[in-house]
Design an enzyme around this catalytic site. Structure first.
Site, PDB file in Angstrom:
ATOM      1  N   ASN A  77       0.629   0.402 -11.081  1.00  0.00           N
ATOM      2  CA  ASN A  77       0.998  -0.945 -11.476  1.00  0.00           C
ATOM      3  C   ASN A  77       1.403  -1.793 -10.274  1.00  0.00           C
ATOM      4  O   ASN A  77       0.650  -2.675  -9.855  1.00  0.00           O
ATOM      5  CB  ASN A  77       2.129  -0.877 -12.503  1.00  0.00           C
ATOM      6  CG  ASN A  77       2.426  -2.229 -13.135  1.00  0.00           C
ATOM      7  OD1 ASN A  77       2.013  -3.256 -12.633  1.00  0.00           O
ATOM      8  ND2 ASN A  77       3.141  -2.212 -14.236  1.00  0.00           N
ATOM      9  N   ASP A  78       2.540  -1.490  -9.691  1.00  0.00           N
ATOM     10  CA  ASP A  78       3.043  -2.352  -8.616  1.00  0.00           C
ATOM     11  C   ASP A  78       2.113  -2.389  -7.408  1.00  0.00           C
ATOM     12  O   ASP A  78       2.026  -3.403  -6.726  1.00  0.00           O
ATOM     13  CB  ASP A  78       4.432  -1.881  -8.180  1.00  0.00           C
ATOM     14  CG  ASP A  78       5.437  -2.017  -9.323  1.00  0.00           C
ATOM     15  OD1 ASP A  78       5.250  -2.936 -10.134  1.00  0.00           O
ATOM     16  OD2 ASP A  78       6.362  -1.207  -9.393  1.00  0.00           O
TER      17      ASP A  78
END
Lengths: 486, 107
Positions: free
Chosen positions: A412-413
């Site tokens: 995600n990040d």
């Protein structure tokens, strides 16, 4: 015999240096670890059986020692063998804490010995009558410093590692309050003050019981707690690496105390290697060490980042399977979601299936994907993914524009474009994988929940991006089945 | 001041040793590919388990009637061994996975 012991310590120290050197290259890394272990074995057995001065066996209680070593060997080997690959970082943290604890315990015993000796001797009466001779210390500084430093650093490392362990497996959350940095600094000063009071107390033979040693210990424990509590879980690898070097320094203190060269060499080596490794890891995340320690990123969801809105497009496994099968180039971006779902094997299966169809499949490895640098490499290597298919960020980023499908598996990040576009975002400035330049993006994710940094990801709202919700392993299995069925 | 100078003078070999080891440590780690950071951290973690030797010495000289030192020393040797054995075994498990397909090399 003494010479033989020194030679064994020399072998041990060289083993550490050569081992660490070889561990720096993938091809020789395993051999390096074995050489370091061999050096350790030589040093430990030499201590056990060769420590003799003037015909006296210095090491007594050999039965207890061997029992403790046997017990430690069995428990340690079982823990290390049984642990899941995903829980590896936690395990390293625990073992690190154990080393710190050992250093602190050594200091506790040594200090108690000193107090006993002073009490039993008539030093106090002599000084009372004659006064303390000029330049004479009851406990010389050179003896006191390694004991107290071993205690302080060992205790901080032990407590810190246990907290880091708890954070990594989610048992302990982040905890911070206003002015925490200020309070940490005060505690640190208090530790040094208490350590000085202790030194002063024992050397001036003040009356009354001396509590300062235990005050120092208590403060060090508190500092260990305060030090790690505010740091976000995503930054734990950096913290563990730092605590690792702390334990190294604590071990070096022991080496100083006992005039023991192998402890000194090993300890200092880990102390410096650990520190530089910490800095290198921070660089990989484009963060400074102070920034990590103050606990900036990974803090909380309200800390920054513009709100993102728009529609999320949900896709079905069938469509994704078709897309990938007829693509010419697919890049898989693995993240922590792959690790928790234990999906590395089925991921490799999918890769093979696609490769058989003539698709060019590669993996894009972000330096901090997962919970530790290199976490993804270890995980994928476990399922026999070829080493040269794992491409590091700097090399793969130029390939995204020519890629048909990017499959983001539980990351995600590390693919969040806010790191480039949104200066208010807590991850702003972190290098990311430019997956948004690919023609199609498919994200496998359990839900819309935000990632470790706790921020929204604009990528998911990109029109080119489709979301395939579900556990990473199940979703990949579905994709494998669909590709096979086509 | 005099105390500090004599301290340095008395321990000059150690100071050389520590200084050199710091440089060795920095040199060894500086140019390592990021994929090896985790195993390397784990390997370094095992090496500082050398503190076990200190625990052995402390337990080895404990008086047979001094139960406090015996118990604390025993725990010290136990946790020190955990650090050494656990550290090396975990590192070996990580690196084992890098070994299976030797082709390709470092990228």
């Amino acid at each position: 015999m003494q010479h033989l012991l020194e030679i064994c310590y020399l072998i041990g120290s060289f083993g550490f240096i050569i081992g660490l050197k070889l561990m720096g290259q993938p091809d020789s890394a395993r051999k390096g670890n074995l050489i370091a272990a061999f050096g350790m074995a030589v040093a430990v057995f030499a201590t056990l059986f060769l420590s003799k001065t003037g015909g006296f066996q210095v090491i007594g209680n050999i039965g207890y020692i061997l029992a403790a070593i046997a017990l430690g060997t069995v428990v340690g080997a079982l823990m290390a063998k049984r642990v899941q690959m995903t829980a590896m970082p936690e395990m390293v943290s625990i073992f690190n804490g154990m080393g710190g604890l050992a250093a602190a315990l050594i200091s506790i015993i040594e200090w108690r010995d000193i107090e006993h000796k002073i009490k039993e001797s008539d030093v106090a009466e002599m000084v009372a009558v004659l006064g303390l001779p000029e330049g004479f210390s009851i406990v010389p500084l050179a003896h006191y410093l390694p004991i107290i430093a071993g205690l302080i650093i060992g205790a901080i490392s032990f407590v810190g590692s246990i907290i880091a362990w708890g954070k990594l497996n989610g048992k302990i959350g982040d905890f911070r309050f206003a002015g925490q940095q200020f309070i940490n600094a005060i505690v640190l000063i208090a530790i040094i003050a208490a350590a000085y009071m202790n030194y002063h107390h024992v050397n001036t033979l003040e009356a009354g019981t001396n509590i300062w040693f235990y005050v120092t210990m208590g403060l060090a424990i508190i500092y260990g707690l305060l030090f790690v509590f505010p740091i976000g879980g995503a930054d734990m690898p950096v913290v563990i690496s730092l605590l690792n070097s702390f334990t190294g320094v604590a071990a070096a203190c022991g080496g100083f105390l006992y005039d023991n060269n192998v402890m000194l060499m090993g300890g200092v080596l880990v102390g410096s290697a650990g520190t530089i490794l910490t800095v290198v890891m921070c660089k990989a995340m484009n963060r400074s060490l102070t920034n990590v320690l103050i606990g900036m990123a990974g803090s909380n969801s309200s800390s920054g980042g513009a709100a993102v809105s728009g529609n999320v497009r949900e896709v079905q496994a069938t469509d994704v399977a078709v897309m990938m099968k007829y693509a010419s180039k697919v890049i898989i971006v693995p993240g922590y979601g792959l690790a928790v779902a234990q999906a590395q094997h089925v991921c490799h299966e999918l890769e093979n299936l696609l490769a058989d169809e003539g698709v060019d499949v590669k993996y894009a490895i972000h330096p901090v994907a997962g919970r530790m640098p290199g976490h993804m490499n270890v995980l994928l290597a476990e399922s026999n993914v070829e080493y040269d298919k794992l491409i590091e960020m700097e090399h793969i980023n130029s390939e995204f524009p020519t890629t048909d499908v990017v499959l983001v598996v539980g990351a995600n990040d590390v693919v969040n474009p806010a790191a480039k576009t949104d200066p208010t975002s807590p991850i702003y400035g972190m290098p990311i994988l430019d997956v948004d330049q690919a023609k199609q993006i498919v994200v496998l994710k359990r839900s819309m929940k935000s990632g470790y940094a706790g921020i929204e990801n604009a990528l998911f709202f990109d029109p080119k991006c489709g979301m395939l919700f579900g556990d990473a392993k199940d979703s990949l299995q579905k994709l494998v089945n669909e590709v096979k069925a086509l | 001041m005099e105390q500090i100078l004599s301290f340095i003078g008395n321990n000059i070999t150690y100071i050389y040793l520590i200084g050199l080891m710091i440089f060795v440590g920095i040199e060894l780690i500086s140019h390592v590919p990021s994929v090896l950071h985790t195993p390397l951290m784990s390997g370094a973690n095992a090496i500082h388990g050398v503190v076990l030797i200190g625990a052995i010495i402390v337990l080895g000289k404990a008086d047979a009637s001094d139960y406090f030192s015996l118990v604390v020393g025993f725990v010290g040797v136990f946790v020190g061994t955990l650090n050494v054995i656990g550290g090396f075994v975990v590192t070996d498990r990580m690196l084992e996975m890098f070994k299976k397909k030797p082709k390709g090399g470092n990228k």
